[in-house]
Design a protein around this motif. Sequence first.
Motif, mmCIF file in Angstrom:
data_model
loop_
_atom_site.group_PDB
_atom_site.id
_atom_site.type_symbol
_atom_site.label_atom_id
_atom_site.label_comp_id
_atom_site.label_asym_id
_atom_site.label_seq_id
_atom_site.Cartn_x
_atom_site.Cartn_y
_atom_site.Cartn_z
ATOM 1 N N LEU A 38 -39.489 -14.627 14.876
ATOM 2 C CA LEU A 38 -38.351 -15.342 14.289
ATOM 3 C C LEU A 38 -38.435 -16.824 14.625
ATOM 4 O O LEU A 38 -38.099 -17.679 13.797
ATOM 5 C CB LEU A 38 -37.038 -14.748 14.800
ATOM 6 C CG LEU A 38 -36.677 -13.352 14.281
ATOM 7 C CD1 LEU A 38 -35.469 -12.797 15.032
ATOM 8 C CD2 LEU A 38 -36.395 -13.372 12.787
ATOM 9 N N GLU A 54 -29.006 -26.782 10.503
ATOM 10 C CA GLU A 54 -28.915 -25.322 10.638
ATOM 11 C C GLU A 54 -30.194 -24.738 11.234
ATOM 12 O O GLU A 54 -30.150 -23.778 11.997
ATOM 13 C CB GLU A 54 -28.629 -24.679 9.284
ATOM 14 C CG GLU A 54 -27.213 -24.935 8.770
ATOM 15 C CD GLU A 54 -26.154 -24.417 9.719
ATOM 16 O OE1 GLU A 54 -25.199 -25.159 10.014
ATOM 17 O OE2 GLU A 54 -26.292 -23.267 10.203
ATOM 18 N N ASN A 103 -20.893 -20.681 17.092
ATOM 19 C CA ASN A 103 -21.707 -20.430 15.908
ATOM 20 C C ASN A 103 -20.815 -19.949 14.768
ATOM 21 O O ASN A 103 -21.083 -20.195 13.611
ATOM 22 C CB ASN A 103 -22.767 -19.363 16.191
ATOM 23 C CG ASN A 103 -23.925 -19.922 16.996
ATOM 24 O OD1 ASN A 103 -24.510 -20.943 16.652
ATOM 25 N ND2 ASN A 103 -24.263 -19.249 18.078
ATOM 26 N N ARG A 104 -19.771 -19.232 15.125
ATOM 27 C CA ARG A 104 -18.806 -18.763 14.133
ATOM 28 C C ARG A 104 -17.464 -18.642 14.827
ATOM 29 O O ARG A 104 -17.384 -18.603 16.054
ATOM 30 C CB ARG A 104 -19.247 -17.435 13.533
ATOM 31 C CG ARG A 104 -19.548 -16.373 14.555
ATOM 32 C CD ARG A 104 -20.410 -15.266 13.981
ATOM 33 N NE ARG A 104 -20.777 -14.323 15.018
ATOM 34 C CZ ARG A 104 -20.305 -13.080 15.099
ATOM 35 N NH1 ARG A 104 -19.476 -12.630 14.177
ATOM 36 N NH2 ARG A 104 -20.677 -12.274 16.079
ATOM 37 N N SER A 260 -26.170 -13.985 19.185
ATOM 38 C CA SER A 260 -26.498 -15.212 19.921
ATOM 39 C C SER A 260 -26.289 -15.006 21.415
ATOM 40 O O SER A 260 -25.513 -15.709 22.049
ATOM 41 C CB SER A 260 -25.658 -16.376 19.403
ATOM 42 O OG SER A 260 -26.034 -16.689 18.083
ATOM 43 N N GLY B 15 -29.460 -20.931 6.709
ATOM 44 C CA GLY B 15 -29.235 -20.586 8.118
ATOM 45 C C GLY B 15 -29.816 -19.249 8.520
ATOM 46 O O GLY B 15 -29.750 -18.862 9.689
ATOM 47 N N LEU B 16 -30.374 -18.529 7.567
ATOM 48 C CA LEU B 16 -31.006 -17.250 7.871
ATOM 49 C C LEU B 16 -32.452 -17.479 8.273
ATOM 50 O O LEU B 16 -33.130 -18.324 7.711
ATOM 51 C CB LEU B 16 -31.040 -16.380 6.625
ATOM 52 C CG LEU B 16 -29.918 -15.375 6.417
ATOM 53 C CD1 LEU B 16 -30.048 -14.794 5.025
ATOM 54 C CD2 LEU B 16 -30.007 -14.264 7.437
ATOM 55 N N VAL B 17 -32.914 -16.700 9.214
ATOM 56 C CA VAL B 17 -34.328 -16.709 9.528
ATOM 57 C C VAL B 17 -34.809 -15.269 9.465
ATOM 58 O O VAL B 17 -34.057 -14.344 9.790
ATOM 59 C CB VAL B 17 -34.583 -17.359 10.909
ATOM 60 C CG1 VAL B 17 -33.973 -16.543 12.019
ATOM 61 C CG2 VAL B 17 -36.048 -17.562 11.152
ATOM 62 N N GLU B 18 -36.008 -15.080 8.973
ATOM 63 C CA GLU B 18 -36.496 -13.712 8.795
ATOM 64 C C GLU B 18 -37.967 -13.609 9.158
ATOM 65 O O GLU B 18 -38.690 -14.610 9.184
ATOM 66 C CB GLU B 18 -36.282 -13.256 7.351
ATOM 67 C CG GLU B 18 -37.021 -14.090 6.311
ATOM 68 C CD GLU B 18 -36.714 -13.607 4.888
ATOM 69 O OE1 GLU B 18 -37.450 -12.718 4.405
ATOM 70 O OE2 GLU B 18 -35.767 -14.143 4.286
ATOM 71 N N LEU B 27 -33.928 -9.765 9.992
ATOM 72 C CA LEU B 27 -33.126 -10.945 9.669
ATOM 73 C C LEU B 27 -32.256 -11.336 10.859
ATOM 74 O O LEU B 27 -31.725 -10.477 11.552
ATOM 75 C CB LEU B 27 -32.175 -10.655 8.505
ATOM 76 C CG LEU B 27 -32.726 -10.064 7.227
ATOM 77 C CD1 LEU B 27 -31.594 -9.824 6.239
ATOM 78 C CD2 LEU B 27 -33.766 -11.001 6.634
ATOM 79 N N LEU B 28 -32.097 -12.625 11.014
ATOM 80 C CA LEU B 28 -31.177 -13.140 12.025
ATOM 81 C C LEU B 28 -30.340 -14.239 11.376
ATOM 82 O O LEU B 28 -30.890 -15.177 10.802
ATOM 83 C CB LEU B 28 -31.936 -13.707 13.225
ATOM 84 C CG LEU B 28 -31.085 -14.402 14.294
ATOM 85 C CD1 LEU B 28 -30.186 -13.402 15.000
ATOM 86 C CD2 LEU B 28 -31.966 -15.125 15.317
ATOM 87 N N SER B 29 -29.021 -14.090 11.476
ATOM 88 C CA SER B 29 -28.127 -15.142 11.010
ATOM 89 C C SER B 29 -27.133 -15.431 12.131
ATOM 90 O O SER B 29 -26.257 -14.617 12.417
ATOM 91 C CB SER B 29 -27.365 -14.706 9.757
ATOM 92 O OG SER B 29 -26.322 -15.642 9.468
ATOM 93 N N VAL B 30 -27.276 -16.577 12.771
ATOM 94 C CA VAL B 30 -26.351 -16.903 13.861
ATOM 95 C C VAL B 30 -24.971 -17.240 13.295
ATOM 96 O O VAL B 30 -23.961 -16.998 13.942
ATOM 97 C CB VAL B 30 -26.883 -18.049 14.738
ATOM 98 C CG1 VAL B 30 -28.162 -17.639 15.430
ATOM 99 C CG2 VAL B 30 -27.096 -19.316 13.961
ATOM 100 N N ASN B 31 -24.928 -17.767 12.079
ATOM 101 C CA ASN B 31 -23.643 -18.113 11.483
ATOM 102 C C ASN B 31 -22.814 -16.882 11.162
ATOM 103 O O ASN B 31 -21.587 -16.905 11.243
ATOM 104 C CB ASN B 31 -23.844 -18.931 10.213
ATOM 105 C CG ASN B 31 -24.353 -20.334 10.503
ATOM 106 O OD1 ASN B 31 -24.218 -20.824 11.618
ATOM 107 N ND2 ASN B 31 -24.939 -20.957 9.504
ATOM 108 N N GLN B 32 -23.487 -15.835 10.754
ATOM 109 C CA GLN B 32 -22.788 -14.599 10.398
ATOM 110 C C GLN B 32 -22.786 -13.600 11.548
ATOM 111 O O GLN B 32 -22.167 -12.541 11.440
ATOM 112 C CB GLN B 32 -23.441 -13.955 9.171
ATOM 113 C CG GLN B 32 -23.478 -14.856 7.945
ATOM 114 C CD GLN B 32 -22.096 -15.295 7.513
ATOM 115 O OE1 GLN B 32 -21.114 -14.554 7.662
ATOM 116 N NE2 GLN B 32 -21.984 -16.505 7.003
ATOM 117 N N LEU B 89 -24.916 -12.973 3.651
ATOM 118 C CA LEU B 89 -26.364 -13.146 3.756
ATOM 119 C C LEU B 89 -26.969 -13.661 2.455
ATOM 120 O O LEU B 89 -28.013 -14.309 2.469
ATOM 121 C CB LEU B 89 -27.018 -11.805 4.136
ATOM 122 C CG LEU B 89 -26.508 -11.207 5.453
ATOM 123 C CD1 LEU B 89 -27.119 -9.832 5.676
ATOM 124 C CD2 LEU B 89 -26.845 -12.121 6.620
#
Lengths: 310, 94
Positions: A38, A54, A103-104, A260, B15-18, B27-32, B89
């Motif tokens: 990642l 971001e 982060n949220r 996180s 903001g997604l990283v995969e 998948l990783l989304s820190v925002n979600q 997502l």
Amino acid sequence: MLGKLSAEIDADHKGSADIAAKFASLRRQSDPEINLRLLASADRMIDAAPESPESWKTKAAIECRLGRFDAARDSYQYYLALIGRPWQADMSAGIVTPPDFYNRAEFQLPTLAVLDDFLSTTQMEGLLADAISAAPLMRDAAISASERDVLDFTKRRTSVVKKFTAGSDLLQHAVEAKLERLRRSFHIAPFKIGKHSIKLTYHGDGGFFFPHRDSDEILKPESRVMTWLYYFGKTPRKYLGGDLFLFETDTQRGRYATPSFIKVEPLSNRLVIFPSWFFHAVSPLEMFPDASFADGRFAISGHVHVHKNA
Amino acid sequence: MTEFSQKDIYEKCAGLVETEMDGAVILLSVNQGAFLELTGAAGAIWNAIDGSKNGDAIVASLLNQFDIDEKTCAEETQIFLRQALQKGLIKLAR
């Protein structure tokens, strides 16, 4: 069936008595290979768009998942500079994460300080010898439930020595000398320092501590305000697991969330400090077949309390 | 042909990283606050979301990859996309 988007990993299997099941998701999420991949993806995103905030925030989160604190700090600093909220971490105080960071909504990123090579080798080795000698005094650690302490091996398997004085004064004074700088870096309001409780903790094979927090309220009189952990032990380590995880915390509702998290390896001679209201856990420890008691995970655990007359 | 609108084109949110590992899309989304592993067809749906394909095109690509009837494929793709939308997502591109 194509499958729903149902692969979200829930770190909280409260209904399960199976410790492995409870931590399975966390183990998967903290897998180094997954996180390194990642991270590579995040780095490619940054290469493509270096000024994308971001991407830097995501990179910082992954570095925290890997326990790479210098890189995490740098990435958070870069992210915050890009969004016009520059943050200068107090590096000599070992600060890793920015204060008041979300982060949220509702879930605050733990503030944290990590200081390696904290004591001299001689001091650390002396402490270890005293800790190993204290084995006959070790007792199963309780958890606090409904204002009383109870043993619950579905939530915690830790041994403690509550009246362990070796090294306590040294560590207490060293931590107290840093308290004001830490308070400022963590953005904690000024408080009157109360007692300082210290104990020896030990995790052997199968040891763990389910996600919990050391204080339910922020700066209530007599409550814990700072949690610190000093890790020491034999090297090389003869166990897997036993990592400290700190979680994003909704301090109002008393809940935590992934992904996180911050992963902290219990490296020998490492001091870790964070506000006591952040959820944290110790992942199950698996000792090698040739390991003995002395090869386990030792820590001095301390709590700074708010004064009762605060 | 399906319940999808021909005009619904989906793209992945910022903001997604995969990454892919052991046959799964991770998948990783820190925002979600999301960490997901998508295996099998779920991963194939995800990989088909590229900001240019509408729902029908996604279904068509799945029919080429999997032994499944079109109606079931369309229904389950819709379920997946709806969940992904709810989780923040993906979003409608246009």
